[in-house]
Structures are given as structure tokens and as C-alpha cells.
Design a protein around this motif. Structure first.
Motif, PDB file in Angstrom:
ATOM      1  N   HIS A 277       0.818  -1.211   0.000  1.00 12.85           N
ATOM      2  CA  HIS A 277       0.000   0.000   0.000  1.00 12.85           C
ATOM      3  C   HIS A 277       0.847   1.254   0.000  1.00 12.85           C
TER       4      HIS A 277
ATOM      5  N   THR B  13     -11.617   6.996   4.381  1.00 16.81           N
ATOM      6  CA  THR B  13     -11.447   6.130   3.227  1.00 16.81           C
ATOM      7  C   THR B  13     -10.238   6.516   2.390  1.00 16.81           C
ATOM      8  N   ALA B  18      -6.005   4.241   5.524  1.00 16.36           N
ATOM      9  CA  ALA B  18      -5.991   2.779   5.426  1.00 16.36           C
ATOM     10  C   ALA B  18      -4.632   2.248   5.848  1.00 16.36           C
ATOM     11  N   LEU B  80     -11.187  -0.435   9.761  1.00 17.28           N
ATOM     12  CA  LEU B  80     -10.520  -0.853   8.533  1.00 17.28           C
ATOM     13  C   LEU B  80     -11.544  -1.400   7.532  1.00 17.28           C
ATOM     14  N   SER B  83     -13.249   1.387   6.050  1.00 17.79           N
ATOM     15  CA  SER B  83     -12.342   2.031   5.113  1.00 17.79           C
ATOM     16  C   SER B  83     -12.276   1.258   3.797  1.00 17.79           C
ATOM     17  N   CYS B  87     -13.512   2.513   0.188  1.00 19.00           N
ATOM     18  CA  CYS B  87     -12.536   2.542  -0.880  1.00 19.00           C
ATOM     19  C   CYS B  87     -13.047   1.786  -2.092  1.00 19.00           C
ATOM     20  N   ARG B  91     -14.059   2.729  -6.282  1.00 18.78           N
ATOM     21  CA  ARG B  91     -13.150   2.043  -7.196  1.00 18.78           C
ATOM     22  C   ARG B  91     -13.910   1.101  -8.125  1.00 18.78           C
ATOM     23  N   ARG B 161      -5.634  -6.586 -13.805  1.00 17.48           N
ATOM     24  CA  ARG B 161      -4.961  -6.218 -12.568  1.00 17.48           C
ATOM     25  C   ARG B 161      -5.957  -5.621 -11.581  1.00 17.48           C
ATOM     26  N   ASN B 165      -7.384  -7.028  -8.079  1.00 16.42           N
ATOM     27  CA  ASN B 165      -7.290  -6.222  -6.878  1.00 16.42           C
ATOM     28  C   ASN B 165      -8.649  -6.074  -6.195  1.00 16.42           C
ATOM     29  N   PHE B 168      -9.646  -9.318  -4.640  1.00 16.47           N
ATOM     30  CA  PHE B 168      -8.908  -9.512  -3.400  1.00 16.47           C
ATOM     31  C   PHE B 168      -9.564  -8.758  -2.244  1.00 16.47           C
ATOM     32  N   HIS B 169      -9.832  -7.466  -2.454  1.00 16.25           N
ATOM     33  CA  HIS B 169     -10.367  -6.675  -1.342  1.00 16.25           C
ATOM     34  C   HIS B 169     -11.786  -7.089  -0.969  1.00 16.25           C
ATOM     35  N   MET B 172     -11.617 -10.227   0.966  1.00 18.95           N
ATOM     36  CA  MET B 172     -11.174 -10.012   2.346  1.00 18.95           C
ATOM     37  C   MET B 172     -12.347  -9.568   3.217  1.00 18.95           C
ATOM     38  N   SER B 458      -3.461  -9.652  -9.381  1.00 22.32           N
ATOM     39  CA  SER B 458      -3.171  -8.217  -9.335  1.00 22.32           C
ATOM     40  C   SER B 458      -1.676  -7.948  -9.187  1.00 22.32           C
TER      41      SER B 458
HETATM   42  C1  HEM Z   1      -7.035  -5.054   5.982  1.00 16.40           C
HETATM   43  C2  HEM Z   1      -6.977  -4.134   5.047  1.00 16.40           C
HETATM   44  C3  HEM Z   1      -6.274  -4.226   3.716  1.00 16.40           C
HETATM   45  C4  HEM Z   1      -5.370  -5.143   3.278  1.00 16.40           C
HETATM   46  C5  HEM Z   1      -4.801  -6.337   4.052  1.00 16.40           C
HETATM   47  C6  HEM Z   1      -5.043  -4.808   1.947  1.00 16.40           C
HETATM   48  C7  HEM Z   1      -4.142  -5.494   1.152  1.00 16.40           C
HETATM   49  C8  HEM Z   1      -3.736  -5.112  -0.081  1.00 16.40           C
HETATM   50  C9  HEM Z   1      -2.757  -5.787  -0.850  1.00 16.40           C
HETATM   51  C10 HEM Z   1      -2.019  -7.038  -0.434  1.00 16.40           C
HETATM   52  C11 HEM Z   1      -2.604  -5.103  -2.009  1.00 16.40           C
HETATM   53  C12 HEM Z   1      -1.621  -5.480  -3.084  1.00 16.40           C
HETATM   54  C13 HEM Z   1      -2.197  -5.732  -4.364  1.00 16.40           C
HETATM   55  C14 HEM Z   1      -1.587  -4.812  -5.383  1.00 16.40           C
HETATM   56  O1  HEM Z   1      -0.579  -4.142  -5.097  1.00 16.40           O
HETATM   57  O2  HEM Z   1      -2.116  -4.760  -6.487  1.00 16.40           O
HETATM   58  C15 HEM Z   1      -3.489  -4.002  -1.973  1.00 16.40           C
HETATM   59  C16 HEM Z   1      -3.620  -3.058  -2.988  1.00 16.40           C
HETATM   60  C17 HEM Z   1      -4.420  -1.945  -2.905  1.00 16.40           C
HETATM   61  N1  HEM Z   1      -5.261  -1.618  -1.858  1.00 16.40           N
HETATM   62 FE1  HEM Z   1      -5.529  -2.657  -0.195  1.00 16.40          FE
HETATM   63  N2  HEM Z   1      -5.751  -3.693   1.560  1.00 16.40           N
HETATM   64  C18 HEM Z   1      -6.485  -3.302   2.641  1.00 16.40           C
HETATM   65  C19 HEM Z   1      -7.298  -2.220   2.711  1.00 16.40           C
HETATM   66  C20 HEM Z   1      -7.397  -1.241   1.739  1.00 16.40           C
HETATM   67  C21 HEM Z   1      -8.119  -0.043   1.873  1.00 16.40           C
HETATM   68  C22 HEM Z   1      -8.905   0.366   3.107  1.00 16.40           C
HETATM   69  C23 HEM Z   1      -7.947   0.649   0.727  1.00 16.40           C
HETATM   70  C24 HEM Z   1      -8.501   2.026   0.340  1.00 16.40           C
HETATM   71  C25 HEM Z   1      -8.349   3.078   1.074  1.00 16.40           C
HETATM   72  C26 HEM Z   1      -7.135  -0.129  -0.148  1.00 16.40           C
HETATM   73  C27 HEM Z   1      -6.733   0.240  -1.398  1.00 16.40           C
HETATM   74  C28 HEM Z   1      -5.844  -0.433  -2.166  1.00 16.40           C
HETATM   75  C29 HEM Z   1      -5.379   0.009  -3.455  1.00 16.40           C
HETATM   76  C30 HEM Z   1      -5.758   1.303  -4.168  1.00 16.40           C
HETATM   77  C31 HEM Z   1      -4.483  -0.942  -3.910  1.00 16.40           C
HETATM   78  C32 HEM Z   1      -3.744  -0.941  -5.231  1.00 16.40           C
HETATM   79  C33 HEM Z   1      -2.356  -0.474  -5.014  1.00 16.40           C
HETATM   80  C34 HEM Z   1      -1.524  -0.767  -6.199  1.00 16.40           C
HETATM   81  O3  HEM Z   1      -2.075  -0.791  -7.305  1.00 16.40           O
HETATM   82  O4  HEM Z   1      -0.335  -0.990  -6.007  1.00 16.40           O
HETATM   83  N3  HEM Z   1      -6.812  -1.278   0.499  1.00 16.40           N
HETATM   84  N4  HEM Z   1      -4.176  -4.021  -0.777  1.00 16.40           N
END
Ligand code: HEM
Lengths: 318, 509
Positions: A277, B13, B18, B80, B83, B87, B91, B161, B165, B168-169, B172, B458
Motif C-alpha cells: 500500500h 477512506t 488505510a 478498517l 475504510s 474505498c 473504485r 490487474r 485487486n 482480493f479486497h 477479504m 493483481s
Molecule cells: C485489511 C486491510 C487491507 C489489506 C490487508 C489490503 C491489502 C492489499 C494488498 C495485499 C494489495 C496489493 C495488491 C496490489 O498491489 O495490487 C493491496 C492493494 C491496494 N489496496 Fe488494499 N488492503 C487493505 C485495505 C485497503 C483499503 C482500506 C484501501 C482504500 C483506502 C485499499 C486500497 C488499495 C489500493 C488502491 C491498492 C492498489 C495499489 C496498487 O495498485 O499498487 N486497500 N491491498
């Protein structure tokens, strides 16, 4: 199944030899790192690739060109790579021999687990040196090999366990799957953990130049190396945690119980998610992300050593 | 007010929040690994609190011994989750729009992009565009014509991608919900059953030695099934290390309960019995010494009560086997004549200076070292007491007194002053079983697998863009410029870009 003591002994010999050879390799890398000329950043070779009609190299008739002479430090570097390969082969042999000696997967206790993890780290580093060969990362070998050699030494002296069968709770093919995933991801994550520290040193150098930083690879190379290794290892780590939960469900009656080992694995996982992140968050790229990555690896080390030895939980079988 | 709400929502958010919440979550989970936790080990927790005085009490007050049920841990992961939702909504909407939109218009100056290349060619702009679209098979491509006659191609690839992503979210979130549902509807009970053909039926919570219900479980609707433990086998290596434990059981569930059919199963560590959505685990095992008491009036009573291991390696065990005198109706009288046989049991005995210990966990030469206590056991008082112990306060107050102390081999007996004889008659094995019920756990697994797939996609797929502009040059030739941009990480795009650019340059495809 009885233990084959002969094979077990050969395995120990191979392990010790591998550790020694890694140490020699470390010295080789260190010589190159310290005395080699920091080669100029290789030119971007963007457009030279398959399918291009690159002009044939100019051939001058009658002139015999010298093979570009390798400097002495560079030869040390090459020798270090050869030693690393040799060490890795012995290391592999040691694991295989232990497997045959005990008639089971050779990662049933801390010593064996550590050995498998370090093998992955070394092989991972060999692969990365190849992938990043234009970026002159070989000179960083000493930094990667240092923790490897230390951990292998600790493995042999502190964690060593006689070849023996495992307890009933460990008799499951999930042991094989879960531990392979955990060992390979932890071993791989050692590399970005170290490289991120070098990144921090390099960034410091870029702000106010110093001798140490000048000998490292450029910051963007280090960042890229750390990132690419992490995104390769992270899904494996995730898979390892899931496999662990599946195994725990059939062995302990619940997939997740916040056992200390599970908890710290979760913490490390969240830290690495934080790393990914941070690279997408303004103000967190670069330095902060590098710190987060290193913290992630420290948490993994903490899990392997501190939690196993100091805190008792379901995992303290070692 | 709405402005305040909107700002809070935006703050919550944002990516930065986050990130901070993620680190807080990691930090908050950590004390649970370092401090004893009530849900895992009640005894260790109480000892820790006692040993640490005000500090222990303070930690207890801030829920440091119940981390994963604590207010602060729950708030962090709830925040979280909010959040993530906040998010994901925008998206997902954006993702939907992007799927239907055309690749974006070609930037004015392609030379500014991280990847770029320029060349001149004799081909016409149309030919170049045709060649480009041919090269960009598998990409989403749009052609445009600019004022001034230049032709452009915008291409984009790697939408998966973002798909990965989002998967994945969302997965979760699903996993968190499934875990919460599980907490509501699960239960877990533990019971000790003698491995001599004894039965256990999952009929009510009273059948269990301990029972942990989920928040919405009252114990009236347990899945009906019965288990009969025929025998238990423990295999040991010569070193005393366990090799394999197997309980030979029969079980009845579902339709079999009506027909009275029993089905056989070998219950092992790692191989729970799964039936009707419930699981039965083999958690532990131990010994139950058999004592026979012959009372002065000639009546005989035999009891087989489990004793608990005090040493897991040698299975030296302790316990208390309690007897009521037969035929005594006067409660006053009874309370003077109750008997307890209490002390140590060793499956493979070694006696050193009269002290019994065990040298091996398997049953090769059993022996006991027991005190026989007579008097008031306190079992009529209505207070529950441990089946493994006698009530020490009754001993201290003199209502329960020791009338014999002896080491016995199998078959030996003690004669008491009043003519009562206590005989060590035999040994049974017992197993400790756990019954677990959690219909939500398969959902947890499903979401975990989805998370893994989403993550893999992703992290391996790169979102990248490529533009080509073919403009008529002053001398009749065509200027071809190519630009490329990877949206997240530039690494690895260079080679692909170089390949396409040089193919365009050379006019081959
Ligand atoms: C327990 C909470 C969360 C976990 C464990 C988590 C985990 C991850 C992981 C492992 C990735 C990597 C995937 C990638 O890089 O493509 C990722 C990407 C991303 N996450 Fe999360 N996420 C969480 C919460 C959130 C929240 C709350 C937001 C928004 C505010 C968010 C927004 C994003 C975005 C925008 C990416 C893409 C980043 C990129 O393209 O490199 N995530 N997340």
C-alpha cells in the motif's frame, strides 16, 4: 521407519561444507564490493531486442581486439558466484540426504526448517543476480550472504536437532505444503529485507554523498529489486498462511486460534500488505516503504526465533 | 454537520488512513502473542496476573489478556472494514466506467513519457496505424485522427490487474464477515470417554466436560450423533516419542440414528471424523486405573475414573477415585465413611526410595502410589468439585483423613483397619475428544482462496498504456512516435515496449 545414521552424517557434512563455502563466497563478494570500480550504470538497452534489425557489429579486418581484461576485484566477484552455486548444491544435497535418512520431508524441526529457508534465500539471490545482471547488483552479495551465513551457523550450533521422526501432529501432507510455502517465502523475503536497508543507505548517499553509499547500486534499482522480490514472495507467504490454517483445522480443531505463531505470521502479513500500500500512497513511497519492508522481515525473524523458543504455543514442537 | 460527516468519510477512506489503520492492526495484534491469552490458556493467564501485581491488573483492565475480543482490536478492524468499503465503492464504479470507456486520448508530447521512441518511415500514416493495430493484438485499441492529419492509436492492456485487486479486497471483506458469522453460530465441546466401548452422544451441553458456545448458541440444537470408543492404540518409538495415536471408534449420525447402524472410523490426530457438518477430533489420551473396594459387609464396588497426565512424556498421572459406602442411608454416617483413592499412576513404573515415577508412556508395568482417604468427600455439599482431586479444605479441617498410603502393583490390595479392602484391579485408557461445529468455516476457506487468486492476478499483471502517433512530415515521410506508460510499476514494461517500438520502426510485425 528407522533413521539411517550414515546418511544423516553425510547430510551434516554437506551442510557444514555449504556454510563454509558461503562464507568464502561472502568474502569474494565483499572484495568486489569494496575494491571494484562502481561500474557505470549500464546503458538502457531498450530498443535492442528480438525482432529489431540491429546493424551488424562493425568488423575491422586485421585488428585483433583484446578481450576486455577483467579487473581483479571483478574476478573475485565471479568466483564468489561460482562458490555460491557450489555451496547451494551442497546445501541441497544436505537436505536431500536428511530426507532419505529420516524417510520424511526434511523440514520437521527448526534446524531443518532454517536450512531449507536459507537454501531458498541463496537460490533466490542467484536468480536475482542473473535477472539484474545489467544493474551490477553482484557487488551487493556480501550483504545478502552475511545474514545467510550467520543464520546457518546458528542453525548448526544452537538449533541443531538429531535426525529423528516427527510427532503424530506433524504427520500430514499439509506439513509438506505449509512448510514449503513458509520456508520459501521467508527465504525470499530475506532479500528485500536486506536490500531495503541498502536502499536507505543509498538514498542517504544521494542526499549527501558518502563512500559507502557510492559503492551500492542506484536507488531505483534497489527499490525495484526489493519490490519485485516482495511481490513474488508475498502471495507464497499468503498461501503458506492459508495452508497452515487448513492444516490447523484438521490437526487442532480450528483453522485459526491466535496461537502466538499464527498471530505473528498475521502481523508480518499485514506489514507486507502495508508495504504494498505504501508504494501506492503519496508521501510513503521510497524511504518509508523501504523501512516497512525491513520491518516485515524483522517480524518474520522474530516469529522464527523468539516465538519458537521463548513463547510456548501449539507450534513449539521443535 | 454534513460537511463534517463528509470530511470524516473522506478521511477514513483515504489511502493514508488505510495505511495507518493497517499498521495499527499489526501493532494491536502483537501483545496477544507475547502475553498469555484467556481463551488459549486460562491458568497461565491467572498466574501471570497474580505474579505481576498492579501491572497484571492494569493489563487485565485494558483487555490485554483478551486481545482479539477487546474493544480496541475490534474497533481497529471495524474501522478498517469501513475504510475498505469506502474505498471499494468508488473504485468499483470507476472500474466499471473504465471497462466501457475507450483508451484515453494520445498525449501531445509522447517524448515526455517514461518510455518513448521516434522514427521516420516512408510508409503513410494509415499504413503505420494499420501495422500498429496489428502489433497490438490483445490490447484494447482506439484509432483517432487529429487536426493536422496525424493519425493516432491509443492502446491499453492489463485491466485484469484491477479486477484481481477488487476481487482480493472484496474477498477479504467476505472473509471478515464469514469469521464474524462463525463466531455467532459455532460451538466447541470437549469430553473424556473411556476407550472400552463407552459412548458419547452430542445431545446437550451437560454431556461435555467443557463447552464453548458461539454468541447465538444456547446448546439446545446440537447436531445429533453418537460416538462409541472401542479401543485406543498408542504407538511409541523406543525413545518414548509418540509415533501414532489411533482411536478405533464407531459412530452414528443422521439417518443411522433411526436405523441403529454404527459405522467404523479410525480417529487419528490430523484425521478428524467429519459427519453432518460437525467434526470430532482426537485431542489427547490417558489412563484410568480401576479400583475395586470390598466393604466390610461384603459388598463390592468397582470404579474406573480417568486420571490426568502430569507429565506428557511419561504419562505419569494423578487423580482421585471416589467411593460412596453402599447401603448407608443416613447422610451423617455416609459422610464419615466415604472413601477416596488418590495419588499417582505410572504406566511403566520405577520406584526410587519409595517414590513412584514413570519411565515410559506405554502400558508395560503399571503401578500406583496412593493415599486412601476416609471421611467426608464433600460431594454432597452441592458444590462442584474436580474429578481429579479431593477437596483439600476438608483434609485441613480434619473431616477427611488418610487411612493408608501404599504403592501397589497390578492386582495388589490394601486392607484398612475396618476390614475394607482396596484393590488395584486394572487399567483402562481414555481419549479426550473435541466436537467442533462451525458451518461458516467453508466460507472462510472460499474467501481465502479468492483472496489468493485476486492477489496473484493483481500482482503479476501490469496495467500499461501505449500510444502511437503517425504524422505526415515536411519532406513527405511519416514521423512515428511511440510512448508508453505503466500505471503502477514501470519495471518489466521496458522490454515489451521496446519490442513493439522496434517492430513498428522496422515495419515488420
Ligand atoms: C485489511 C486491510 C487491507 C489489506 C490487508 C489490503 C491489502 C492489499 C494488498 C495485499 C494489495 C496489493 C495488491 C496490489 O498491489 O495490487 C493491496 C492493494 C491496494 N489496496 Fe488494499 N488492503 C487493505 C485495505 C485497503 C483499503 C482500506 C484501501 C482504500 C483506502 C485499499 C486500497 C488499495 C489500493 C488502491 C491498492 C492498489 C495499489 C496498487 O495498485 O499498487 N486497500 N491491498
Amino acid at each position: 521407519m528407522p533413521i539411517d545414521q550414515n546418511l544423516a552424517e553425510y547430510s551434516d557434512w554437506a551442510y557444514a561444507a555449504a556454510a563454509l563455502i558461503y562464507f568464502l563466497a561472502l568474502i569474494g563478494y565483499a572484495v568486489e564490493g569494496a575494491f571494484g570500480r562502481a561500474r557505470k550504470h549500464a546503458e538502457a538497452r531498450e530498443l535492442v531486442a528480438a525482432g529489431s534489425a540491429a546493424p551488424p557489429p562493425e568488423v575491422r579486418i586485421g585488428v585483433i581486439e583484446d578481450e576486455p581484461r577483467r579487473s581483479r576485484p571483478e574476478r573475485f566477484g565471479r568466483m564468489a558466484v561460482a562458490l555460491t552455486v557450489l555451496g547451494a548444491l551442497l546445501h541441497l544435497a544436505s537436505l536431500v540426504l536428511r530426507g532419505f535418512a529420516t524417510g520424511r520431508a526434511p523440514w520437521g524441526n527448526m534446524y531443518e526448517y532454517g536450512a531449507a529457508t536459507m537454501l531458498v534465500a541463496v537460490v533466490g539471490w542467484l536468480v536475482l543476480m542473473r535477472r539484474f545482471r545489467e544493474n551490477n547488483v553482484r557487488r551487493l552479495g556480501a550483504f545478502v550472504m552475511t545474514p545467510v551465513v550467520i543464520l546457518m551457523f546458528l542453525g548448526f550450533t544452537v538449533l541443531y536437532a538429531e535426525a529423528a521422526p516427527v510427532q503424530p501432529a506433524l504427520k500430514s501432507y499439509w506439513l509438506v505444503i505449509h512448510v514449503i510455502a513458509a520456508a520459501s517465502s521467508s527465504g525470499l523475503l530475506l532479500i528485500p529485507g536486506v536490500v531495503s536497508l541498502l536502499y536507505l543507505a543509498r538514498v542517504k548517499h544521494d542526499r549527501s554523498p558518502n563512500r559507502f553509499g557510492a559503492r551500492l547500486a542506484p536507488a531505483d534499482t534497489l527499490d525495484r529489486l526489493a519490490y519485485q522480490t516482495t511481490i513474488f514472495a508475498f502471495p507464497i507467504y499468503t498461501f503458506g498462511i492459508i495452508a497452515g490454517a487448513i492444516w490447523a483445522e484438521s490437526a487442532w480443531g480450528r483453522p485459526w486460534g491466535w496461537d502466538p505463531k499464527e498471530t505473528v505470521a498475521f502481523v508480518a502479513w499485514v506489514v507486507y500488505a502495508g508495504y504494498l500500500h505504501s508504494r501506492a500512497t503519496a508521501g510513503w513511497r521510497g524511504t518509508r516503504a523501504a523501512v516497512v519492508n525491513t520491518v516485515g522481515f524483522v517480524v518474520i525473524l522474530f516469529n522464527t526465533f523468539f516465538i519458537n523458543f521463548v513463547v510456548s504455543g501449539m507450534h513449539s514442537y521443535a | 454537520m454534513t460537511a463534517f460527516l463528509r470530511n470524516t468519510w473522506r478521511g477514513l477512506t483515504s489511502m493514508r488512513t488505510a495505511l495507518v489503520l493497517l499498521f495499527l492492526l499489526a501493532l494491536a495484534a502483537l501483545p496477544g502473542a507475547l502475553l498469555p491469552q484467556r481463551s488459549l490458556n486460562l491458568r497461565a493467564t491467572q498466574q501471570f496476573i497474580e505474579a505481576n501485581g498492579w501491572w497484571g491488573e492494569f493489563l487485565d483492565r485494558v483487555q490485554a489478556f483478551d486481545v482479539y475480543a477487546s474493544v480496541w482490536f475490534s474497533s481497529i478492524y471495524l474501522l478498517l472494514s469501513v475504510s475498505i468499503i469506502g474505498c471499494l465503492i468508488p473504485r468499483t464504479a470507476e472500474y466499471y466506467r473504465a471497462l466501457r470507456a475507450k483508451p484515453v486520448i494520445t498525449p501531445r508530447n509522447l517524448a515526455r513519457l517514461p518510455h518513448h521512441d521516434t522514427a521516420e518511415t516512408d510508409r503513410t500514416p494509415d499504413e503505420v496505424v494499420k501495422a500498429a493495430t496489428g502489433l497490438l493484438r490483445g490490447w484494447r485499441v482506439t484509432e483517432r485522427t487529429e487536426d493536422g492529419g496525424a493519425r493516432t492509436v491509443s492502446a491499453e492492456k492489463g485491466y485484469l490487474r484491477e479486477t484481481g485487486n477488487l476481487v482480493f479486497h472484496f474477498a477479504m471483506l467476505g472473509l471478515i464477515v464469514a469469521l464474524a458469522v462463525g463466531k455467532m453460530i459455532n460451538y466447541e465441546g470437549q469430553v473424556i470417554v473411556l476407550a472400552n466401548g463407552s459412548q458419547f452422544c452430542n445431545a446437550g451441553t451437560l454431556g461435555y466436560d467443557s463447552f464453548r458456545p458461539g454468541l447465538r448458541v444456547d446448546g439446545t440444537n446440537l447436531t445429533p450423533f453418537c460416538v462409541r470408543v472401542n479401543s485406543f492404540q498408542a504407538d511409541y518409538l523406543p525413545s518414548g516419542q509418540a509415533d501414532q495415536f489411533t482411536a478405533d471408534i464407531d459412530y452414528q449420525s443422521g439417518h443411522d440414528l433411526e436405523t441403529g447402524t454404527w459405522r467404523p472410523y479410525d480417529l487419528r490426530v490430523n484425521e478428524p471424523l467429519r459427519t453432518e457438518g460437525d467434526r470430532v477430533y482426537l485431542l489427547g489420551h490417558g489412563y484410568a486405573p480401576i479400583f475395586t473396594v470390598t466393604f466390610p459387609n461384603g459388598e463390592v464396588r468397582t470404579q474406573t475414573i480417568q486420571w490426568r497426565p502430569v507429565d506428557e512424556l511419561t504419562l505419569l498421572s494423578e487423580g482421585a477415585t471416589k467411593f460412596d459406602p453402599p447401603g448407608v442411608t443416613d447422610p451423617e454416617q455416609r459422610r464419615q465413611r466415604q472413601l477416596a483413592v488418590t495419588g499417582l499412576f505410572a504406566p511403566t513404573q520405577i520406584v526410587h526410595g519409595g517414590v513412584l515415577s514413570s519411565s515410559f508412556p506405554d502400558l508395560t508395568d503399571p503401578g500406583v502410589a496412593v493415599d486412601v482417604m476416609r471421611g467426608d468427600l464433600g460431594i454432597d455439599s452441592g458444590r462442584g468439585q474436580s474429578i481429579f482431586e479431593i477437596d483439600q479444605s476438608l483434609v485441613d479441617s480434619g473431616r477427611l483423613t488418610r487411612v493408608a498410603r501404599e504403592n501397589l502393583d497390578l492386582g495388589e490390595e490394601i486392607a484398612l483397619d475396618d476390614g475394607t479392602r482396596v484393590k488395584f484391579d486394572g487399567v483402562e485408557r481414555w481419549v479426550s475428544l473435541q466436537v467442533s461445529h462451525d458451518p461458516a468455516q467453508v466460507w472462510v476457506l472460499g474467501f481465502a482462496v479468492l483472496m489468493l487468486l485476486g492477489l496473484g492476478v493483481s500482482l503479476t499483471i501490469k496495467r500499461r498504456r501505449l500510444w502511437v502517433r503517425a504524422s505526415p512530415g515536411p519532406d513527405g515521410r511519416t514521423v512515428v512516435s511511440v510512448g508508453g506508460l505503466a500505471r503502477t510499476d514501470q519495471a518489466g514494461y521496458g522490454e515489451e515496449f521496446g519490442r513493439i517500438a522496434s517492430a513498428l520502426r522496422s515495419g515488420r510485425d
